[in-house]
Design an enzyme around this catalytic site. Structure first.
Site, short mmCIF file in Angstrom:
data_model
loop_
_atom_site.label_atom_id
_atom_site.label_comp_id
_atom_site.label_asym_id
_atom_site.label_seq_id
_atom_site.Cartn_x
_atom_site.Cartn_y
_atom_site.Cartn_z
CD GLN A 626 -3.18 -0.10 0.20
OE1 GLN A 626 -3.80 0.89 0.60
NE2 GLN A 626 -3.34 -0.58 -1.01
CE LYS A 689 -2.73 5.12 14.42
NZ LYS A 689 -2.16 6.28 15.15
N GLY A 692 -3.83 3.68 3.60
CA GLY A 692 -3.92 3.92 2.16
C GLY A 692 -3.60 5.33 1.73
CD GLU A 693 -6.73 7.50 1.55
OE1 GLU A 693 -6.90 7.60 0.34
OE2 GLU A 693 -7.05 6.48 2.17
#
Length: 734
Positions: A626, A689, A692-693
Site C-alpha cells: 500500500q 488505523k 492507504g492515504e
C-alpha cells in the site's frame, strides 16, 4: 461465487489472480449477452437536438440504440422532482443538456463488441452549441473566496512573525487510471430482480443507489465485485456505466455488458480537480509556527458541486496559533470530479509542506526539528487528545534511515558531472475513521471456516487481513480459513476507501469470532457467560478451555453429537463512544533523495524512505505494498501526471497512456517502507488505523523539497517536468 482458500505462502487471492481463475466484472460469460458501447458528445456546452440512428442500426448485429429519446422507465429518473436529487452522472439520458465534451449521449447495443463499436461511429448528431468555459486559471479569478471553518486565534500572530513565507501553488488535473476499466454486466431475472457484476469499491452502495433509481427493494439487487483491479477512489461512486447497463438490460430483456474504454475513463469516472492555493505562513524567532492563512480554489463541473477539502489539512497537523482557511469552487464545462487517493489533504499538504521547507531555509532550522517542535499535541479543532499519534517516531526513524544529518543544508552543494543531488522531506497525515461493518463465519465438522463480508478488496489485501485477524482472534490455523468478499449476499460492509476498510472490518471479524466461540460453548457446555467464551482456545482439530485439557472436544465429535451440518454466525460492529473522548489519526514521514540532471532536466528518484504510523500492522506485506503504491502515486503527482484540456473545444488532450504519463518501473527506486506498528485499541479491537492515504500525502512535497536542495530552485506548479527544471535553472542563473 469465488472462495479464497488460504495457501501456505503469499496472499490468499494471489494464485487465483496470477492463474486467471479470478474473474473481474467484465469477464463473466452469460447466455445471450449483448454488448453496449457508450458514445460521448463532441461539444462541451449546449443542447442535444437530434440523434439519427438509422445508419448505425443497419449494421448487422446491432440490436438498438438507447438515448434521451429511447430508453426504458426508470422510476426516480422519469420523475422530474426526484431526478433533481439524483447524482448528475446518472441522468444523462433524461435530459438533453450537454455539460462537457465526452458526456454520454447514446449507448449502441449489439451482439458483439466489434459491431457495437463500429456502429457507434455512424451516429449522426445535431447540437445547439453554447459558449463554453474550461479555463480554470482565468475563470477562478472571477470567484471571491469564502471562509471555511472557524477562524482560530488572532491574525496578528501571523503578521508579526519573525519569518514569513507567502506563495502560490498549482496542481494539474489528475486522473485515477486503475488497471481495470470500469465495467458492468446487468441481468434482470424478472421485472424487479436485478443481478449486477460491477467494478466497484462498495457493493452495498451500488445496491442502494440502483434500488433507489429503479424504485425496487434493495434486497432484490445482487451485486458482485469479488475481484477489483484497483480503484484509487474512482469506484467509490456509482457511475453511468452501471446505470445504463441496468437500463439497457431492462429495455432489451437480456443481459448487457458495458465496458468503458481507456479514454472514457478520463471523462466518465471522475478525477482530482485542478487547483490553486495561496499559503501565508509565519514562524517565530524561537521556531514556533505562529499562523497560517490557507486559500484554495479548485475546479468542478457545472452540473454538480464538489468539495475537495483542500484547506482542511491546515487545521490538523501543526499547532498553529492562528488559522484562517478560505476556499472557492470554480464550475467549468468539465465532467464531475471525485475523490482520488488522499483527497484534499494531498493537495493541501503540497502547499503547506513546501512553504514549511522554505521557512526552514529562511530561519536556518532543520526541517525535521521544525516539525518535531510543532506537531499538534491534540486535535486542535476539538481539543480531544490523540488516542495514539507517533508522527515524532516516524520523523526520527526516517531521518536516521536516510542519514539526514549528513545531507547538505544548503542547495547546489552535491554535484557529480551534470547531476545534482538533494534531500527533501515532508509529512503525511490522515484522520483515522471507522464505520459500521458486518461479517459472518461458517464452520464445518473438520474445523474449517469461511469468513465472509460484502467489503471489496481493491488490491489492499483485505482478504489476507481477514485471514490474519481470524487466526489471531480464534487460533485456527490459517490453512483452514477461507474468505468470501465483494458480494452483496454477504453481511453488509462500507465502501473500501478512505483508509477505513481494515479499521472498520476488524471490529466485525472480532465480533463474529466471539459469536463463533459462544456457539461452540453453548453446544459443548450450555455456557454463554463472558468468562467461558474468553477462555475458549481453538486449534486444528477442536477446542478447549484455557489450561484445561480435560475439556477438549473435537469438532467432528461436536458436530456428530448435535447432528450439525455447519455452524453459522453473523455479526455487525460499529464505533462506540470512543470518538467523544479521543481523536484518531494515521501519519507518515517521507524522506527522499533525488538526482537532477542540469543538462536534460531529468529528475531521478534515488531513494525513498517512508515511515508510517498506521496502528497495528495486520498484514505487513500488503501494508508495505500500500505504501509503495502510494509513494509511486506521489511521483506521478510531483513529476509526470497532468491532464490537459483544449480550451477551445473542452476536449481532453492526451487522454490515454500515450499522452497521460504515469510513473513506470524505471521511474521508481526500491521504496524503503517501515512501520511504527503500535496498536490503537481505542480505534478497534485489532488496533489498526489505516494506511492507504498517508503513503501519498506528503510524497509530492518531499520530492520538490529535495529538488530545491539539489538545484536551489523552488517549484510550486505540479508536475515538475524536465522543461520546467531547465527553465528554472536558466532563470536562477540570470
Amino acid at each position: 461465487m469465488f472462495r479464497f482458500q488460504k495457501q501456505r505462502k503469499g496472499r490468499i487471492e494471489g494464485v487465483a489472480k496470477v492463474t486467471g481463475k479470478a474473474k473481474y466484472s467484465a469477464e463473466y460469460d452469460l447466455p445471450n449477452l449483448a454488448h453496449g458501447v457508450l458514445v460521448g458528445s463532441t461539444i462541451a456546452s449546449g443542447k442535444l437536438l437530434s440523434l439519427d440512428t438509422e445508419e448505425a442500426k443497419q449494421v448487422p448485429g446491432v440490436i438498438d440504440v438507447l438515448s434521451y429519446w429511447n430508453k426504458p422507465e426508470v422510476a426516480n429518473l422519469d420523475d422530474e422532482n426526484k431526478r433533481k436529487e439524483a447524482f448528475a452522472h446518472h441522468t444523462f439520458f433524461h435530459h438533453n443538456t450537454i455539460g462537457y465534451n465526452g458526456q454520454p449521449i447514446a449507448l449502441v447495443v449489439a451482439e458483439t463488441l466489434e459491431d457495437a463499436t463500429y456502429a457507434s461511429t455512424l451516429l449522426k448528431v445535431e447540437y445547439a452549441e453554447n459558449a463554453l468555459n474550461v479555463n480554470f486559471r482565468s475563470e477562478s479569478n472571477t470567484f471571491p473566496l469564502e471562509n471555511t471553518g472557524k477562524i482560530r486565534g488572532d491574525e496578528s500572530s501571523l503578521n508579526n512573525s519573525k519569518y514569513i513565507v507567502e506563495r502560490e501553488f498549482r496542481i494539474a488535473m489528475e486522473v485515477h487510471n486503475p488497471m481495470e476499466m470500469h465495467a458492468t454486466i446487468a441481468y434482470w431475472k424478472n421485472e424487479s430482480t436485478l443481478k449486477l457484476f460491477d467494478k466497484s469499491q462498495g457493493v452495498n452502495n451500488v445496491q442502494d443507489t440502483i434500488a433507489n433509481l429503479f424504485d425496487i427493494p434493495e434486497e432484490n439487487i445482487h451485486v458482485n465485485s469479488e475481484f477489483v483491479g484497483g480503484g484509487f477512489g474512482s469506484g467509490l461512486k456509482i457511475w453511468f456505466n452501471t446505470v445504463v447497463a441496468a437500463m439497457a438490460a431492462k429495455h432489451l430483456q437480456r443481459p448487457v455488458k458495458v465496458v468503458l474504454t481507456r479514454p472514457q475513463m478520463f471523462t466518465m469516472v471522475g478525477y482530482r480537480p485542478e487547483s490553486w492555493q495561496n499559503i501565508k505562513i509565519g514562524l517565530s524567532e524561537n521556531h514556533k509556527l505562529m499562523g497560517i492563512n490557507h486559500q484554495a480554489k479548485h475546479s468542478q463541473s457545472q452540473s454538480k458541486s464538489f468539495g475537495e477539502g483542500i484547506t482542511g489539512i491546515s487545521r490538523k497537523v501543526y499547532a498553529f496559533e492562528f488559522v484562517k482557511t478560505e476556499r472557492v469552487r470554480v464550475p467549468l464545462h468539465l465532467s464531475v470530479p471525485t475523490w482520488m487517493r488522499g483527497p484534499g489533504d494531498s493537495t493541501g499538504t503540497f502547499a503547506i509542506e513546501s512553504a514549511l521547507d522554505e521557512l526552514c531555509y529562511k530561519a536556518d532550522i532543520d526541517p525535521v526539528k521544525l516539525r518535531l517542535n510543532n506537531i499538534a499535541p491534540q486535535d486542535m479543532e476539538s481539543g480531544k487528545p490523540w488516542s495514539t499519534h507517533y508522527l515524532n517516531e516516524c520523523l526520527e526513524r526516517g531521518a536516521k534511515q536516510i542519514d539526514w544529518d549528513n545531507r547538505s543544508t544548503q542547495p547546489k552543494q552535491l554535484k557529480d558531472g551534470d547531476w545534482y543531488t538533494g534531500y527533501g522531506m515532508a509529512v503525511g497525515f490522515w484522520n483515522s475513521s471507522r464505520k459500521g461493518s458486518g461479517a459472518s463465519i461458517e464452520m464445518n465438522a473438520n474445523g474449517e471456516i469461511i469468513v465472509s463480508t460484502a467489503m471489496t478488496d481493491i488490491g489492499t489485501g483485505t482478504g489476507e487481513a481477514m485471514v490474519n485477524m481470524s487466526h489471531e482472534f480464534l487460533g485456527i490455523p490459517k490453512e483452514k480459513i477461507s474468505i468470501k468478499l465483494g458480494n452483496s449476499l454477504h453481511p453488509k460492509a462500507p465502501r473500501q476507501g478512505g483508509s477505513w476498510g481494515l479499521a472498520s472490518l476488524s471490529g466485525a471479524v472480532d465480533a463474529v469470532c466471539t459469536a463463533l466461540k459462544k456457539e461452540l460453548a453453548m453446544y459443548a457446555w450450555q455456557a454463554s457467560d463472558k468468562k467461558t467464551i474468553e477462555s475458549i482456545v481453538l486449534n486444528d482439530n477442536g477446542f478447549q478451555l484455557h489450561s484445561k485439557p480435560d475439556t477438549s472436544i473435537t469438532y467432528s465429535d461436536l458436530f456428530k453429537e448435535h447432528n450439525l451440518d455447519n455452524i453459522y454466525v453473523e455479526e455487525y460492529s460499529r464505533p462506540g463512544d470512543e470518538g467523544k473522548t479521543y481523536a484518531f489519526c494515521s501519519s507518515a514521514a517521507h524522506f527522499y533523495k533525488v538526482k537532477v540532471n542540469a543538462l536534460t532536466g531529468k529528475v531521478k528518484m534515488d531513494r525513498m524512505v517512508i515511515v508510517a504510523d498506521g496502528g497495528k500492522i495486520v498484514n505487513p506485506q500488503a501494508a508495505a505494498n500500500q505504501i509503495i503504491g502510494a509513494g509511486v502515486g506521489g511521483i506521478g503527482m510531483a513529476l509526470t501526471e497532468k491532464q490537459d484540456v483544449d480550451l477551445n473545444t473542452g476536449r481532453l488532450v492526451g487522454n490515454d497512456f500515450a499522452g497521460y504519463h504515469v510513473p513506470v518501473n524505471a521511474d521508481v527506486p526500491l521504496i524503503e517502507v517501515s512501520f511504527i506498528d503500535k496498536p490503537d485499541y481505542n480505534r478497534n479491537p485489532i488496533g489498526a488505523k489505516g494506511l492507504g492515504e498517508v503513503g501519498l500525502i506528503g510524497s509530492a512535497p518531499a520530492i520538490t523539497n529535495a529538488i530545491y536542495n539539489a538545484i536551489g530552485v523552488r517549484f510550486t506548479d505540479l508536475p515538475v517536468t524536465p522543461d520546467k527544471i531547465l527553465a528554472g535553472l536558466k532563470n536562477s542563473m540570470s
